[in-house]
Design a protein around this motif. Structure first.
Motif, short mmCIF file in Angstrom:
data_model
loop_
_atom_site.label_atom_id
_atom_site.label_comp_id
_atom_site.label_asym_id
_atom_site.label_seq_id
_atom_site.Cartn_x
_atom_site.Cartn_y
_atom_site.Cartn_z
N ALA A 1 -6.33 -4.67 -12.53
CA ALA A 1 -4.93 -4.53 -12.93
C ALA A 1 -4.25 -3.40 -12.17
N ALA A 2 -4.96 -2.30 -11.96
CA ALA A 2 -4.41 -1.16 -11.24
C ALA A 2 -4.14 -1.53 -9.77
N GLU A 3 -5.06 -2.27 -9.18
CA GLU A 3 -4.87 -2.69 -7.78
C GLU A 3 -3.69 -3.64 -7.66
N SER A 4 -3.56 -4.57 -8.61
CA SER A 4 -2.44 -5.51 -8.59
C SER A 4 -1.12 -4.78 -8.76
N ALA A 5 -1.09 -3.79 -9.66
CA ALA A 5 0.13 -3.02 -9.88
C ALA A 5 0.51 -2.23 -8.65
N TRP A 6 -0.49 -1.70 -7.95
CA TRP A 6 -0.24 -0.93 -6.73
C TRP A 6 0.35 -1.83 -5.64
N LYS A 7 -0.21 -3.02 -5.49
CA LYS A 7 0.29 -3.96 -4.48
C LYS A 7 1.72 -4.39 -4.82
N THR A 8 2.00 -4.63 -6.08
CA THR A 8 3.35 -5.03 -6.49
C THR A 8 4.35 -3.91 -6.22
N ALA A 9 3.96 -2.68 -6.55
CA ALA A 9 4.85 -1.54 -6.31
C ALA A 9 5.11 -1.35 -4.82
N LYS A 10 4.10 -1.53 -4.00
CA LYS A 10 4.25 -1.39 -2.56
C LYS A 10 5.17 -2.48 -2.01
N ARG A 11 5.00 -3.71 -2.51
CA ARG A 11 5.84 -4.82 -2.07
C ARG A 11 7.29 -4.61 -2.48
N ASN A 12 7.50 -4.14 -3.71
CA ASN A 12 8.86 -3.90 -4.18
C ASN A 12 9.52 -2.75 -3.43
#
Length: 349
Positions: free
Chosen positions: A319-330
Motif C-alpha cells: 500500500a505504501a509503494e502504491s501510494a508513493w507511485k500515485t503521489a509521484k504521478r500526480n
C-alpha cells in the motif's frame, strides 16, 4: 503481547475482503476484533442478544449489535437505536450544525462513584488504594473516559480521511463518493476498542491525566502517535493521545510537553516505526545514559489492538509503494499542467 505473523494468518479468511475492501489497516482491525472477541465475532451469526457494556465503567450500553463496521477510524459496532439503553446515557452538548453525529456518553451519576464536582460528562472515576512507604493507605481518584456513542445524522461521504484523534485512524485518501467509513444515517456506533462484548474487551488505556504515564499506575497501557523516527539511530518520539508534543530535539521542552522517547530495542516484533502511525505502548522510567530529554521511555510498542506496527502489517508495504507511485504521478501531472499554463499550450506528456 504483540500478535505474531502466524496469528494473523489464522485470523484472516478469503471472504474478508468484503468487510475490509482489502485495505491493510482494516485487515489489521478485523484481526484485532477477532483476537479479543473471538474468532467468529462479526461473522454472519446472530449478535442480537449479546450484552454490550462500557469497558471502563461496566455500564450496559446496548443489547445486541447489527454489524462490525470497518473504516479508517478503527473498528466500530453498529447498533440499532431501538436496542440502545438511552436511560444510561447523557447527550454531550456541542458540535454545531456541521456535525456528523450526536455524541452520547455514560450518564455521570452512574460512573462518578459519588465524586461529582468538576468532572466532565463522559468521565468515570475509580478509587485506587495503595500502601505508601510509611505503611499508610493512600486513596486516589483516577479518571477514565467512558465509551463514546455516535448517533449518526449525516454520512461522511466527501471526507476522504478520518480525524486523527485516536491511534487506529489511518489516512487512505478514499474516494469522496465513498468517504472513510460506511456510517449509516440513523444508526448508532461505538468503538469496539471501548466496549465489553459478552464480558470480553480489548485492553483499556491508563487513567486520564498526568498519572496515565506513571509506572505506578495499575494500568499503564497508553496510546499515541509516532512524532518522528530516525532509522539509523533507531530512536524516535511518541506523542500520547491528548498531548500536544513537539519534536524531541536536544535543548527543547519536548519532555515537558509529554513526548515520550522510544528505541528500536523496545519495539515488539520489528525494528522500525513510521512517522504518523498510531501505536499502543507502556511507559517505564529509564536509566539510559543516551537519553537525556526525558525520564520515561516507551516499551512494548505495538500497533492498535496489540497487532503489529505498520511496517510489519501484512499489506502495508504494498500500500505504501502504491501510494508513493500515485503521489509521484500526480506531482508530475501537476508540474506538466503548470508548465503548459505558462507557455499557453498543453504540457508535454
Amino acid at each position: 503481547a504483540v500478535a505474531r505473523m502466524t496469528d494473523t494468518v489464522t485470523r484472516e479468511r478469503p471472504g474478508d475482503v468484503n468487510l475490509t475492501s482489502g485495505l491493510w489497516n482494516r485487515r489489521r482491525d478485523l484481526r484485532a476484533v477477532r483476537r479479543h472477541f473471538g474468532s467468529s465475532f462479526g461473522d454472519d451469526g446472530d449478535g442480537s442478544d449479546v450484552t454490550i457494556s462500557c469497558a471502563t465503567s461496566n455500564v450496559v450500553l446496548c443489547v445486541g449489535y447489527t454489524r462490525v463496521l470497518l473504516g479508517d477510524h478503527g473498528p466500530y459496532l453498529e447498533l440499532n437505536p431501538a436496542s440502545v439503553l438511552w436511560e444510561n446515557l447523557t447527550k454531550v452538548a456541542g458540535g454545531g450544525d456541521a456535525r456528523f453525529y450526536d455524541e452520547w456518553r455514560v450518564s455521570p451519576e452512574l460512573v462518578r462513584g459519588g465524586v461529582d464536582d468538576d468532572v466532565d460528562v463522559g468521565v468515570a472515576t475509580e478509587t485506587k488504594t495503595e500502601t505508601n512507604s510509611d505503611g499508610q493507605k493512600d486513596e486516589t481518584i483516577q479518571l477514565r473516559r467512558t465509551a463514546k456513542l455516535y448517533h449518526q445524522i449525516k454520512p461522511v461521504t466527501g471526507q476522504g480521511n478520518p480525524p486523527r484523534d485516536n491511534s487506529w485512524a489511518v489516512a487512505n485518501n478514499r474516494p469522496t463518493s465513498e468517504g472513510y467509513a460506511g456510517y449509516e444515517v440513523g444508526a448508532v456506533y461505538v468503538g469496539a476498542f471501548e466496549v465489553s462484548v459478552g464480558g470480553r474487551a480489548m485492553p483499556q488505556m491508563g487513567a486520564a491525566g498526568s498519572n496515565t504515564f506513571s509506572p505506578k499506575n495499575n494500568n499503564p497501557l497508553c496510546a499515541g502517535r509516532v512524532a518522528w523516527w530516525r532509522p539509523k539511530q533507531g530512536t524516535g518520539g511518541i506523542v500520547p493521545e491528548g498531548v500536544c508534543g513537539v519534536r524531541n530535539e536536544p535543548g527543547n521542552d519536548a519532555a515537558k510537553q509529554g513526548e515520550i522517547p522510544v528505541h528500536a530495542k523496545d519495539l515488539a516484533g520489528t525494528q522500525t516505526l513510521v512517522p504518523g502511525e498510531g501505536v499502543w505502548f507502556t511507559v517505564v522510567e529509564h536509566d539510559d545514559d543516551d537519553v537525556s530529554s526525558s525520564s520515561r521511555r516507551a516499551i512494548n510498542v505495538t500497533g492498535p489492538g496489540g497487532e503489529p506496527v505498520r511496517s510489519a502489517c501484512p499489506g502495508y508495504a504494498e500500500a505504501a509503494e502504491s501510494a508513493w507511485k500515485t503521489a509521484k504521478r500526480n506531482s508530475r501531472a501537476a508540474l506538466l499542467k503548470k508548465q503548459g499554463s505558462r507557455t499557453g499550450s498543453p504540457g508535454q506528456k
